[in-house]
Enzyme design. Structure first.
Site, PDB file in Angstrom:
ATOM      1  CE  LYS A  11       0.918   1.242   4.462  1.00  0.00           C
ATOM      2  NZ  LYS A  11       1.688   2.399   4.848  1.00  0.00           N
ATOM      3  N   PRO A 100       9.573  -4.285  -0.403  1.00  0.00           N
ATOM      4  CG  PRO A 100      10.575  -2.409  -1.368  1.00  0.00           C
ATOM      5  CD  PRO A 100       9.340  -3.255  -1.429  1.00  0.00           C
ATOM      6  CB  ALA A 103       9.597  -0.085   2.558  1.00  0.00           C
ATOM      7  N   GLY A 104       7.487   1.342   4.841  1.00  0.00           N
ATOM      8  CA  GLY A 104       6.278   2.166   4.860  1.00  0.00           C
ATOM      9  C   GLY A 104       5.269   1.700   3.820  1.00  0.00           C
ATOM     10  CG  LEU A 105       6.274   0.467   0.419  1.00  0.00           C
ATOM     11  CD1 LEU A 105       7.194  -0.177  -0.620  1.00  0.00           C
ATOM     12  CD2 LEU A 105       5.379   1.509  -0.267  1.00  0.00           C
ATOM     13  N   GLY A 107       4.362  -4.189   4.170  1.00  0.00           N
ATOM     14  CA  GLY A 107       4.723  -5.553   3.752  1.00  0.00           C
ATOM     15  C   GLY A 107       4.314  -6.647   4.728  1.00  0.00           C
ATOM     16  N   GLY A 108       4.665  -6.484   5.998  1.00  0.00           N
ATOM     17  CA  GLY A 108       4.328  -7.506   6.991  1.00  0.00           C
ATOM     18  C   GLY A 108       2.826  -7.634   7.157  1.00  0.00           C
ATOM     19  CB  SER A 109       0.187  -5.041   7.490  1.00  0.00           C
ATOM     20  OG  SER A 109       0.867  -4.350   8.501  1.00  0.00           O
ATOM     21  CG  ASP A 142      -0.832  -0.442   7.912  1.00  0.00           C
ATOM     22  OD1 ASP A 142      -1.683   0.458   8.035  1.00  0.00           O
ATOM     23  OD2 ASP A 142       0.387  -0.225   7.756  1.00  0.00           O
TER      24      ASP A 142
HETATM   25  P1  ATP Z   1       4.240  -0.367   7.659  1.00  0.00           P
HETATM   26  O1  ATP Z   1       4.104   0.320   6.359  1.00  0.00           O
HETATM   27  O2  ATP Z   1       2.999  -1.141   8.051  1.00  0.00           O
HETATM   28  O3  ATP Z   1       4.790   0.498   8.751  1.00  0.00           O
HETATM   29  P2  ATP Z   1       6.810  -1.435   7.099  1.00  0.00           P
HETATM   30  O4  ATP Z   1       6.966  -1.529   5.632  1.00  0.00           O
HETATM   31  O5  ATP Z   1       7.389  -0.206   7.721  1.00  0.00           O
HETATM   32  O6  ATP Z   1       5.283  -1.555   7.464  1.00  0.00           O
HETATM   33  P3  ATP Z   1       7.433  -4.194   7.419  1.00  0.00           P
HETATM   34  O7  ATP Z   1       8.132  -4.432   6.132  1.00  0.00           O
HETATM   35  O8  ATP Z   1       6.055  -4.704   7.549  1.00  0.00           O
HETATM   36  O9  ATP Z   1       7.466  -2.653   7.801  1.00  0.00           O
HETATM   37  O10 ATP Z   1       8.359  -4.838   8.561  1.00  0.00           O
HETATM   38  C1  ATP Z   1       8.512  -4.263   9.819  1.00  0.00           C
HETATM   39  C2  ATP Z   1       9.287  -5.197  10.756  1.00  0.00           C
HETATM   40  O11 ATP Z   1       8.515  -6.353  11.008  1.00  0.00           O
HETATM   41  C3  ATP Z   1      10.641  -5.664  10.256  1.00  0.00           C
HETATM   42  O12 ATP Z   1      11.569  -5.454  11.289  1.00  0.00           O
HETATM   43  C4  ATP Z   1      10.473  -7.151   9.987  1.00  0.00           C
HETATM   44  O13 ATP Z   1      11.620  -7.890  10.353  1.00  0.00           O
HETATM   45  C5  ATP Z   1       9.289  -7.548  10.853  1.00  0.00           C
HETATM   46  N1  ATP Z   1       8.393  -8.529  10.207  1.00  0.00           N
HETATM   47  C6  ATP Z   1       7.677  -9.454  10.830  1.00  0.00           C
HETATM   48  N2  ATP Z   1       6.960 -10.174   9.956  1.00  0.00           N
HETATM   49  C7  ATP Z   1       7.214  -9.690   8.738  1.00  0.00           C
HETATM   50  C8  ATP Z   1       6.771 -10.018   7.429  1.00  0.00           C
HETATM   51  N3  ATP Z   1       5.913 -11.022   7.197  1.00  0.00           N
HETATM   52  N4  ATP Z   1       7.233  -9.287   6.415  1.00  0.00           N
HETATM   53  C9  ATP Z   1       8.072  -8.256   6.633  1.00  0.00           C
HETATM   54  N5  ATP Z   1       8.539  -7.921   7.839  1.00  0.00           N
HETATM   55  C10 ATP Z   1       8.127  -8.626   8.897  1.00  0.00           C
END
Ligand code: ATP
Length: 292
Positions: A11, A100, A103-105, A107-109, A142
């Site tokens: 997203k 990535p 990244a603020g995208l 990914g984990g969610s 998210d």
């Molecule tokens: P958001 O945009 O929701 O803030 P983000 O892009 O900043 O998400 P993520 O990539 O979701 O952050 O990852 C944040 C942290 O969660 C990382 O330190 C990662 O190691 C951990 N993590 C746990 N599960 C996952 C997953 N399935 N995919 C990515 N990171 C994960």
């Protein structure tokens, strides 16, 4: 059916406003969230018992710390409140990471949402929509967004979602600079008294309803930039480059550090992509997508 594979999207935030900090420490927000065609591949297969997880990205944990693992754990806790008619009561999860990390995208969610959707399908929709949504909420705002996808206005502490009309096919270029930003740090360092320029969310919602892309692009704001850019000024340099290369508007996504630009057409986006690839390694040309 024993296994399911889903493409789970990333997203971007077309806008973020932080309205106040509540006594419980959460922030009240007003955001417009948009799913894009950058996908993790999430595969889920039934197994006799227990949860196992594999992920293609070295920095992502493969145990209870993985949010997708937590999603499966909560699914089984909730589902086992009723009699369990299946021989399998475990799952093996495989995540091929394309989004990535940090990244603020989201990914984990999105992986967590994918696991919830897939598990419920594998086990004959044993939980209803509301139960799945409650589990998602417990994992993070998210995650709840990714159950719906498309374009959503998000309010409250992020769980109150209102679906907006389709806003698909918009040309984007994304740059993920080589810096890591923690969402927690950004909120801790965000000053409610100095948020910078705030979005006019109603005007943006109207621009989406009218599919007025220039109006939307021009009006996008993200108040979290005020905290992130103070520490990482190169984010504003990337936004300037996006504009110089023809973007109608450019912002940081979430708490950063990824920057996206909205481009008027595919050709302009591809030219910007090739210019930015000379300076950054993680650059993507994507499009917005509608609800699945
Ligand atoms: P958001 O945009 O929701 O803030 P983000 O892009 O900043 O998400 P993520 O990539 O979701 O952050 O990852 C944040 C942290 O969660 C990382 O330190 C990662 O190691 C951990 N993590 C746990 N599960 C996952 C997953 N399935 N995919 C990515 N990171 C994960």
């Amino acid at each position: 059916m024993k296994d399911i594979t889903l493409l789970m999207p990333a997203k971007i935030n077309l806008s973020i406003d932080v309205l106040n900090k509540r006594p419980d420490g959460y922030h009240s927000v007003e955001m417009i969230m948009q799913a894009i065609d950058l996908y993790d591949i999430v595969s889920v297969e039934k197994q006799k018992s227990g949860i196992t997880l594999k992920c293609s990205h070295n920095d992502v944990p493969e145990d209870q710390r993985n949010i997708a693992w937590k999603a499966a754990e909560h699914f089984f806790i909730e589902a086992s409140r009723k009699p369990w008619p299946y021989t399998d009561k475990g799952v093996s999860i495989n995540i091929e990471k394309k989004i990535p990390v940090l990244a603020g995208l989201g990914g984990g969610s999105t992986d967590a949402a994918g696991v919830l959707i897939a598990l419920n399908r594998l086990f004959n929709n044993c939980l209803d929509e509301r139960q799945i949504f409650e589990i998602a909420k417990g994992l993070g705002a998210d995650v709840a967004f990714f159950l719906k996808g498309g374009t959503q206005k998000s309010e409250g502490i992020g769980y109150e979602l209102t679906s907006l009309p389709d806003f698909d096919g918009i040309n984007l270029v994304l740059v993920k600079p080589d810096i890591s930003v923690s969402t927690k740090w950004v909120y801790q360092n965000f000053d409610l008294n100095q948020p910078g320029e705030r979005p006019d969310t109603d005007t943006l919602v109207n621009a989406i309803i009218q599919r007025d892309i220039p109006k939307l692009a021009l009006g996008m704001r993200n108040v979290l930039e005020s905290a992130t850019i103070k520490r990482h000024p190169e984010i504003s340099i990337i936004m300037e480059k996006m504009m110089e290369y023809g973007a109608l508007g450019s912002r940081m996504s979430g708490s950063g550090p990824t920057v996206f630009g909205i481009y008027p057409d595919e050709k302009t986006a591809k030219i910007a992509l090739s210019k930015l690839l000379k300076e950054y390694t993680q650059v993507f040309h994507n499009k917005t997508i509608s609800r699945g």
